[in-house]
Design an enzyme around this catalytic site. Structure first.
Site, short mmCIF file in Angstrom:
data_model
loop_
_atom_site.label_atom_id
_atom_site.label_comp_id
_atom_site.label_asym_id
_atom_site.label_seq_id
_atom_site.Cartn_x
_atom_site.Cartn_y
_atom_site.Cartn_z
N THR A 48 0.82 -1.20 0.00
CA THR A 48 0.00 0.00 0.00
C THR A 48 0.86 1.26 0.00
O THR A 48 0.42 2.32 -0.46
CB THR A 48 -0.94 0.00 1.23
OG1 THR A 48 -1.74 -1.19 1.17
CG2 THR A 48 -1.85 1.20 1.25
N TYR A 138 3.74 -13.09 3.79
CA TYR A 138 2.64 -12.44 3.08
C TYR A 138 2.13 -13.40 2.01
O TYR A 138 2.76 -13.57 0.97
CB TYR A 138 3.10 -11.12 2.48
CG TYR A 138 2.00 -10.24 1.90
CD1 TYR A 138 0.65 -10.58 2.01
CD2 TYR A 138 2.31 -9.06 1.24
CE1 TYR A 138 -0.34 -9.77 1.48
CE2 TYR A 138 1.34 -8.24 0.71
CZ TYR A 138 0.02 -8.60 0.83
OH TYR A 138 -0.98 -7.80 0.30
N LYS A 166 0.30 -12.93 6.94
CA LYS A 166 -0.75 -12.05 6.44
C LYS A 166 -1.47 -12.85 5.37
O LYS A 166 -0.92 -13.11 4.30
CB LYS A 166 -0.19 -10.75 5.88
CG LYS A 166 -1.29 -9.83 5.32
CD LYS A 166 -0.74 -8.56 4.70
CE LYS A 166 -1.88 -7.73 4.11
NZ LYS A 166 -1.41 -6.50 3.42
N ILE A 219 -3.96 -6.71 8.90
CA ILE A 219 -3.20 -5.64 8.25
C ILE A 219 -4.12 -5.14 7.15
O ILE A 219 -4.24 -5.77 6.09
CB ILE A 219 -1.86 -6.16 7.70
CG1 ILE A 219 -0.99 -6.67 8.84
CG2 ILE A 219 -1.14 -5.06 6.93
CD1 ILE A 219 0.33 -7.31 8.38
#
Length: 302
Positions: A48, A138, A166, A219
């Site tokens: 992001t 991730y 995540k 997250i």
């Protein structure tokens, strides 16, 4: 190893000025604001934050700001580090030692080259062995091209130095349900990492269902907006208040969908700019600024 992460973490956008430069002051104010609103911590240089478009100097500035804010506020700092190259990822992780405030590294499953699941396990085992901080894997197969089975996720959960995942598979699928069931009922068959293994929601629209299954937190880029309600959503599920949590999840899911109507973080930046919180809605190519209709639709839900 640090205790496994729990609660709401904001993967900070990187605000830019109208001239396209890093807006350091706006970044610092935004970091304080989300912690004020209930976030447990920050993620610096997550996807992001558009880290691939930042210079090395800009990346260091982002980490400096996030580290200072987290140190001042007693918040947790997670840093994005790593790519699809094991040696390069190891170097990026070693560099995090310059920021002692970093408590974990968010490290993506190797993308594009699509290694085998055995290769993914070997990659993270090598990284965890030498990393100065615990790793958060991730898992985002619709970006990496590599789906991880529940068996592989459980193997990763047993690797010393891996604190969590995540989890962003694009759905609450069968492997997700089985993963949460296995983690809830029995630890991984091999030695369980100190502090446990945290599953963090990474698909914003599916955050509430994953929390209902036992996720430790999330997250969540959407939580730049209505941060307090996202924090309350996590707290309500952890407290077993299914009625309150379910109602919050139903209210927040449409906002998340609206904020991801265009490639992230374009709409989030458009909304934050419209609210006067950042100096411009600019993103860096190859991303484009969000369209007015997308921003208006998200603003109506804020």
């Amino acid at each position: 190893m640090e205790p496994s992460p729990r609660g709401l973490f904001i993967p900070l956008i990187t605000p830019f000025t109208e001239d396209g430069d890093l807006a350091s002051g706006a970044l610092e104010k935004l970091a304080h604001a989300v912690i004020d609103a209930g976030a447990a911590g920050l993620v610096a240089l997550g996807t992001t934050g558009e880290p691939a478009t930042l210079t090395a100097a800009e990346q260091h500035t982002v980490l400096d700001i996030a580290a200072r804010v987290c140190r001042e506020r007693g918040a947790t700092l997670i840093a994005g580090a790593g790519s699809n190259d094991t040696a390069g990822s190891a170097r990026a992780l070693r560099d995090l030692a310059a920021w002692p405030e970093v408590s974990a590294a968010l490290t993506v499953v190797p993308y594009y080259t699509r290694p085998s699941e055995e290769g993914v396990v070997a990659h993270f085992t090598r990284l965890a062995l030498h990393s100065p901080v615990p790793l958060i894997v991730y898992n985002i197969p619709y970006r990496t091209g590599r789906v991880l089975s529940v068996q592989t996720l459980l193997r990763l959960a047993s690797v010393p130095g891996i604190a969590g995942v995540k989890h962003a598979p694009g759905a609450v699928d069968q492997d997700t349900v089985l993963l949460m069931s296995r983690l809830a009922t029995t630890p991984p068959t091999m030695a369980e990492p100190p502090g446990g293994f945290a599953v963090l929601a990474g698909d914003d629209v599916f955050a509430s269902p994953l929390l209902a299954l036992g996720a430790a937190g999330g997250i969540l880029a959407s939580a730049h907006l209505r941060t307090g309600e996202f924090a309350e959503l996590i707290a309500a599920w952890h407290a077993g208040d299914a009625g309150r949590a379910g109602a919050l999840g139903q209210r927040l899911a449409p906002l998340s969908a609206a904020l991801f109507a265009e490639p992230n973080p374009a709409v989030i930046k458009g909304v934050l700019h419209a609210q006067g919180l950042i100096p411009s809605p600019a993103v860096r190519l190859p991303l484009l600024a969000a369209g007015h209709d997308s921003v208006r639709a998200a603003l109506a839900l804020c």
